[in-house]
Design a protein around this motif. Sequence first.
Motif, PDB file in Angstrom:
ATOM      1  N   ALA A 208       0.835   4.144  -2.868  1.00 56.59           N
ATOM      2  CA  ALA A 208       0.705   5.566  -2.530  1.00 56.59           C
ATOM      3  C   ALA A 208       1.842   6.376  -3.150  1.00 56.59           C
ATOM      4  O   ALA A 208       1.633   7.507  -3.616  1.00 56.59           O
ATOM      5  CB  ALA A 208       0.699   5.737  -1.014  1.00 56.59           C
TER       6      ALA A 208
ATOM      7  N   GLN B 284       1.061   6.878  -6.806  1.00 59.10           N
ATOM      8  CA  GLN B 284       0.009   7.892  -6.948  1.00 59.10           C
ATOM      9  C   GLN B 284       0.595   9.290  -6.789  1.00 59.10           C
ATOM     10  O   GLN B 284       0.256  10.221  -7.543  1.00 59.10           O
ATOM     11  CB  GLN B 284      -1.099   7.637  -5.917  1.00 59.10           C
ATOM     12  CG  GLN B 284      -1.903   6.374  -6.202  1.00 59.10           C
ATOM     13  CD  GLN B 284      -2.765   5.934  -5.039  1.00 59.10           C
ATOM     14  OE1 GLN B 284      -2.496   6.282  -3.883  1.00 59.10           O
ATOM     15  NE2 GLN B 284      -3.799   5.143  -5.323  1.00 59.10           N
TER      16      GLN B 284
ATOM     17  N   LYS C 276       0.834  -1.212   0.000  1.00 59.24           N
ATOM     18  CA  LYS C 276       0.000   0.000   0.000  1.00 59.24           C
ATOM     19  C   LYS C 276       0.866   1.259   0.000  1.00 59.24           C
ATOM     20  O   LYS C 276       0.471   2.287  -0.577  1.00 59.24           O
ATOM     21  CB  LYS C 276      -0.970  -0.005   1.189  1.00 59.24           C
ATOM     22  CG  LYS C 276      -0.327   0.061   2.553  1.00 59.24           C
ATOM     23  CD  LYS C 276      -1.362   0.073   3.661  1.00 59.24           C
ATOM     24  CE  LYS C 276      -0.744   0.095   5.045  1.00 59.24           C
ATOM     25  NZ  LYS C 276       0.133   1.255   5.294  1.00 59.24           N
ATOM     26  N   ASP C 277       2.035   1.204   0.627  1.00 59.43           N
ATOM     27  CA  ASP C 277       2.935   2.357   0.614  1.00 59.43           C
ATOM     28  C   ASP C 277       3.539   2.572  -0.773  1.00 59.43           C
ATOM     29  O   ASP C 277       3.734   3.714  -1.212  1.00 59.43           O
ATOM     30  CB  ASP C 277       4.061   2.171   1.638  1.00 59.43           C
ATOM     31  CG  ASP C 277       3.570   2.287   3.070  1.00 59.43           C
ATOM     32  OD1 ASP C 277       2.350   2.436   3.270  1.00 59.43           O
ATOM     33  OD2 ASP C 277       4.398   2.208   4.001  1.00 59.43           O
TER      34      ASP C 277
END
Length: 426
Positions: free
Chosen positions: A95, A98, A91-92
Amino acid sequence: MRVCVVGAGAAGLCAARHLLIEPCVTEVDVLEQSSQLGGTWVYTENVGYDDFGLPIHTSMYKSLRTNLPKEIMGFPDFPIPESERSYLPAKDMLAFLQLYAEKHGVTEHIKFKHHVQLIIPKQGATAELWDVTYKDLITGVTTTKEYDYVFVCNGHYNTPFIPNIPGLKQFEGDVMHSHDYRVPDIFKGKQVLVVGAGPSGMDIALEITSMTEKVILSHHLKEQPRSVFPSNLTQKPDVEKLEGRTAYFKDGSQEEIDVVFLCTGYLYNFPFLHETSNIVVEDNCVEPLYKHLVNIQHPTMCFIGVPYYVCAFSMFDLQVRYYVRSMNGTFKLPSREEMTRQWEEEKSERASRGYTRRQAHMMGPDQAEYYVSLALESGTDPLPPVFTAVHNDSSQKFLDNIAGFRNDIYKLIDDNNFVCLSKLYT
């Protein structure tokens, strides 16, 4: 120049980021099949097919943390922000991608839920052009658009490789590939045969020992990993055959198993390329490619991210910068004949060192030389040697201490030096 980028994973985002600042490029379309950017870094509990009948792209499992430190996983001009750990959860990383896309104005150029159906050299064109046909999955509308260049960035961790194990199709238990693995609970109380000891095979085999009665890790590594595994994990050589629920191994031993779990890697797959693009994939060798990158027969098409066992994001960046400089005239690609000669020479040289055809794009210890060759030919900035040094150091520690290597913390001192510290987390 109008450019089509296939895929909004890390490679596609990197391609768009550099194309958007190039004066000679007038239009950039990033075609992404899913509803968000990030490619393989997107986690979903869904497996099989999506709502539009297309295969789920991501192979991400819930607990995944990177197997390389973040210090060498960012882009050369956009490192991953400082944090306490070197090895980050998926998830990091998502991110981070993104953030990268937003910072460089890439997101607004992505056409989400657009499925590429066909890429074909344009017939009868005086210059080499491409017709790209894609479908808007929401409206169902199909469009064909003309482009001067195509960047193929669809990744290679999404089409499972299924090995030819005698008896696999008739196996009386369950068979699954790591592409569809998400959580270990599905193996509770079972005896599981894990086939393959690449990074994901080793990682998942260790993880599922918390749930399984027994794990048999089958592989053909020349050197046995020095990692200490839990007592319910046994290492075995390659599987010779499967009969009923019995696995027979090449050392003459056999085991009763409930599940065959294939951690056997992935196939390069470009189903949208028309045969006149002249790209062929045989035994997982994509050819003819110059520098593992340029379509030799149609040099206005490139493939970003084909090599593996590399510093991925940095390599994407270097490959993109190399190719964009060939587009804008900073340097000229060799003739088709010369590119073919060099590609054939490289294949022969690698074969003489024991690489199989299936390992045509495996870098590992060859990655530093590959990076240098791209930088020298194109006259662009090379990757710092410290990236390769950290990659090699981390990869060895993965084999030596798979249960604890992610506690290591890396610090880059300069372009050539780093330090590695260990810290225990609770």
